[in-house]
Motif scaffolding. Sequence first.
Motif, PDB file in Angstrom:
ATOM      1  N   ARG A 378       0.812  -1.219   0.000  1.00 22.57           N
ATOM      2  CA  ARG A 378       0.000   0.000   0.000  1.00 22.57           C
ATOM      3  C   ARG A 378       0.849   1.274   0.000  1.00 22.57           C
ATOM      4  O   ARG A 378       0.377   2.330  -0.427  1.00 22.57           O
ATOM      5  CB  ARG A 378      -0.939  -0.003   1.213  1.00 22.57           C
ATOM      6  CG  ARG A 378      -2.134  -0.931   1.035  1.00 22.57           C
ATOM      7  CD  ARG A 378      -2.943  -1.061   2.308  1.00 22.57           C
ATOM      8  NE  ARG A 378      -4.181  -1.822   2.079  1.00 22.57           N
ATOM      9  CZ  ARG A 378      -4.887  -2.411   3.030  1.00 22.57           C
ATOM     10  NH1 ARG A 378      -4.475  -2.335   4.305  1.00 22.57           N
ATOM     11  NH2 ARG A 378      -5.991  -3.069   2.730  1.00 22.57           N
ATOM     12  N   THR A 379       2.077   1.174   0.496  1.00 22.48           N
ATOM     13  CA  THR A 379       2.933   2.366   0.543  1.00 22.48           C
ATOM     14  C   THR A 379       3.732   2.574  -0.744  1.00 22.48           C
ATOM     15  O   THR A 379       4.417   3.580  -0.885  1.00 22.48           O
ATOM     16  CB  THR A 379       3.924   2.272   1.720  1.00 22.48           C
ATOM     17  OG1 THR A 379       4.698   1.060   1.588  1.00 22.48           O
ATOM     18  CG2 THR A 379       3.193   2.259   3.051  1.00 22.48           C
ATOM     19  N   LYS A 380       3.628   1.635  -1.672  1.00 21.07           N
ATOM     20  CA  LYS A 380       4.351   1.801  -2.932  1.00 21.07           C
ATOM     21  C   LYS A 380       3.682   2.872  -3.790  1.00 21.07           C
ATOM     22  O   LYS A 380       2.483   3.135  -3.671  1.00 21.07           O
ATOM     23  CB  LYS A 380       4.414   0.463  -3.704  1.00 21.07           C
ATOM     24  CG  LYS A 380       5.272  -0.581  -2.991  1.00 21.07           C
ATOM     25  CD  LYS A 380       5.399  -1.850  -3.802  1.00 21.07           C
ATOM     26  CE  LYS A 380       6.185  -2.912  -3.043  1.00 21.07           C
ATOM     27  NZ  LYS A 380       7.603  -2.560  -2.885  1.00 21.07           N
ATOM     28  N   ARG A 381       4.457   3.500  -4.627  1.00 21.08           N
ATOM     29  CA  ARG A 381       3.948   4.587  -5.459  1.00 21.08           C
ATOM     30  C   ARG A 381       3.505   4.059  -6.820  1.00 21.08           C
ATOM     31  O   ARG A 381       3.965   3.018  -7.294  1.00 21.08           O
ATOM     32  CB  ARG A 381       5.039   5.645  -5.665  1.00 21.08           C
ATOM     33  CG  ARG A 381       5.544   6.233  -4.343  1.00 21.08           C
ATOM     34  CD  ARG A 381       6.651   7.236  -4.595  1.00 21.08           C
ATOM     35  NE  ARG A 381       6.135   8.422  -5.266  1.00 21.08           N
ATOM     36  CZ  ARG A 381       6.902   9.444  -5.648  1.00 21.08           C
ATOM     37  NH1 ARG A 381       8.214   9.410  -5.435  1.00 21.08           N
ATOM     38  NH2 ARG A 381       6.355  10.488  -6.270  1.00 21.08           N
ATOM     39  N   LEU A 382       2.616   4.795  -7.454  1.00 13.04           N
ATOM     40  CA  LEU A 382       2.207   4.443  -8.820  1.00 13.04           C
ATOM     41  C   LEU A 382       3.346   4.724  -9.788  1.00 13.04           C
ATOM     42  O   LEU A 382       4.199   5.588  -9.524  1.00 13.04           O
ATOM     43  CB  LEU A 382       0.995   5.283  -9.217  1.00 13.04           C
ATOM     44  CG  LEU A 382      -0.322   4.997  -8.491  1.00 13.04           C
ATOM     45  CD1 LEU A 382      -1.331   6.089  -8.800  1.00 13.04           C
ATOM     46  CD2 LEU A 382      -0.867   3.621  -8.885  1.00 13.04           C
ATOM     47  N   PRO A 383       3.391   4.008 -10.901  1.00  6.53           N
ATOM     48  CA  PRO A 383       4.425   4.342 -11.910  1.00  6.53           C
ATOM     49  C   PRO A 383       4.184   5.749 -12.435  1.00  6.53           C
ATOM     50  O   PRO A 383       3.066   6.283 -12.394  1.00  6.53           O
ATOM     51  CB  PRO A 383       4.196   3.291 -13.002  1.00  6.53           C
ATOM     52  CG  PRO A 383       2.828   2.761 -12.785  1.00  6.53           C
ATOM     53  CD  PRO A 383       2.556   2.868 -11.324  1.00  6.53           C
ATOM     54  N   ARG A 384       5.235   6.405 -12.906  1.00  7.50           N
ATOM     55  CA  ARG A 384       5.153   7.791 -13.329  1.00  7.50           C
ATOM     56  C   ARG A 384       4.061   8.033 -14.359  1.00  7.50           C
ATOM     57  O   ARG A 384       3.410   9.085 -14.388  1.00  7.50           O
ATOM     58  CB  ARG A 384       6.500   8.255 -13.896  1.00  7.50           C
ATOM     59  CG  ARG A 384       7.557   8.429 -12.826  1.00  7.50           C
ATOM     60  CD  ARG A 384       8.782   9.091 -13.387  1.00  7.50           C
ATOM     61  NE  ARG A 384       9.776   9.307 -12.333  1.00  7.50           N
ATOM     62  CZ  ARG A 384      10.918   9.955 -12.523  1.00  7.50           C
ATOM     63  NH1 ARG A 384      11.222  10.419 -13.745  1.00  7.50           N
ATOM     64  NH2 ARG A 384      11.757  10.125 -11.539  1.00  7.50           N
ATOM     65  N   SER A 385       3.864   7.065 -15.242  1.00  6.30           N
ATOM     66  CA  SER A 385       2.865   7.220 -16.291  1.00  6.30           C
ATOM     67  C   SER A 385       1.446   7.322 -15.759  1.00  6.30           C
ATOM     68  O   SER A 385       0.538   7.751 -16.460  1.00  6.30           O
ATOM     69  CB  SER A 385       2.964   6.050 -17.269  1.00  6.30           C
ATOM     70  OG  SER A 385       2.722   4.819 -16.600  1.00  6.30           O
ATOM     71  N   MET A 386       1.231   6.903 -14.502  1.00  5.14           N
ATOM     72  CA  MET A 386      -0.118   6.899 -13.933  1.00  5.14           C
ATOM     73  C   MET A 386      -0.293   7.976 -12.843  1.00  5.14           C
ATOM     74  O   MET A 386      -1.360   8.075 -12.260  1.00  5.14           O
ATOM     75  CB  MET A 386      -0.429   5.519 -13.339  1.00  5.14           C
ATOM     76  CG  MET A 386      -0.430   4.406 -14.383  1.00  5.14           C
ATOM     77  SD  MET A 386      -0.727   2.777 -13.665  1.00  5.14           S
ATOM     78  CE  MET A 386      -2.387   2.984 -13.001  1.00  5.14           C
ATOM     79  N   ARG A 387       0.739   8.763 -12.601  1.00  5.53           N
ATOM     80  CA  ARG A 387       0.617   9.777 -11.559  1.00  5.53           C
ATOM     81  C   ARG A 387      -0.095  11.011 -12.090  1.00  5.53           C
ATOM     82  O   ARG A 387       0.045  11.382 -13.246  1.00  5.53           O
ATOM     83  CB  ARG A 387       2.000  10.153 -11.021  1.00  5.53           C
ATOM     84  CG  ARG A 387       2.671   9.040 -10.256  1.00  5.53           C
ATOM     85  CD  ARG A 387       4.067   9.457  -9.817  1.00  5.53           C
ATOM     86  NE  ARG A 387       4.871   8.274  -9.477  1.00  5.53           N
ATOM     87  CZ  ARG A 387       6.177   8.307  -9.290  1.00  5.53           C
ATOM     88  NH1 ARG A 387       6.850   9.437  -9.390  1.00  5.53           N
ATOM     89  NH2 ARG A 387       6.832   7.212  -9.010  1.00  5.53           N
TER      90      ARG A 387
END
Length: 387
Positions: A378-387
């Motif tokens: 849950r603490t992982k970030r979305l890939p840049r393409s989805m931010r």
Amino acid sequence: MSQTLKEKIKLAAKEIGIDKIGFTTAEPFDHLKESLEEQQAAGHSTGFEHRVLEERLYPEKIFDRPKSIISIALAYPSKLNNPFPQDKENRRGSFARASWGIDYHDILRDRMNKLIDFIKEEASTATFKPMVDTGELIDVATAERAGLGFIGRNGLLITKEFGSYVYLGEIITDLEFESDERVPFGCGDCMRCITACPPSALLGDGRINGRVCLSYQTQTKGYMEEKYRRQITHVIYGCDICQLVCPYNQGIDSHIHPEMEPTPEEVQPALKPLLTISNKDFKEQFGHMAGSWRGKKPLQRNAIIALANYRDQTALPQLIEVMEEDPRPMIRGTAAWAIGQIQRYKNEALIECVADQLAKETDPETVEEMTKALETLRTKRLPRSMR
């Protein structure tokens, strides 16, 4: 007993396939008593040692009228002849060198039994008690006193010819032999093994905190403490770090005994197939190795950890399957932890998958592992393409 018989035994040992042999008295090892008691009190013993302390120190407790102890050493290989190359699609684990080839206990027993048979031809009324590391006596202490080498800072016997890459065994007998000369301590100020040990298991004086030794950690049956998981890297049984850094082992690679020759498929097993290997296939592939003695469960747990340390994305589908379907809670929980380590970005479907499995768990340790894995995901970030 005449020197002639001793010389005959030495010559026979070479013919039998024993690389080093030494003789010592059967006097007590009582100088080790205080040290062993301190180790037990400090919680440094693993539980794999012989449990009756007196029998480890006093040969007369386990043998009628002992006079001498014959100590033997067999050298084993340190390098694979044809290792598998790195393959990101098919990551492999590794077994420590002391588990290569046929179980060394069987090899040592065979050599000692042949040696005993020879001695009986020369001294028919003599009696003997052979043992390997599952016996009562302390192998390295016996071998050191018999002049085979010295105990290094890493707690292993170091020989002039083969470094520490030797298996040890001993035979108590009621025959009397002149003792061989001891080898002086040879580590000097060297501390390479001490500083190289990831969990700092080596105490610096030849003693080991066995409970934190990575070799011991790979052989436990429950959850491995998280602090050790990264430290075992891709090794699924044992540990060679303190041997690999030792100056006495540089350039040492003994291929003397065919039974000890490793095959890459056995000692560098593919990790993903190991996760779901059947009992039959496990026994066929690994049953003859010393590293199989604890069964497949610890090795499967370690294989999961190794995949996590590799950050092997290709293993995620199989790890999810193991988390959802394996009947053993510890394996399910370790798989969930590995998923949390491997997954790079936030993935709601994967979060839901782990959450669904967590809701079914009742084992407290497994619930804790999966809860932590879920928090990690849950603490992982979305890939840049989805931010």
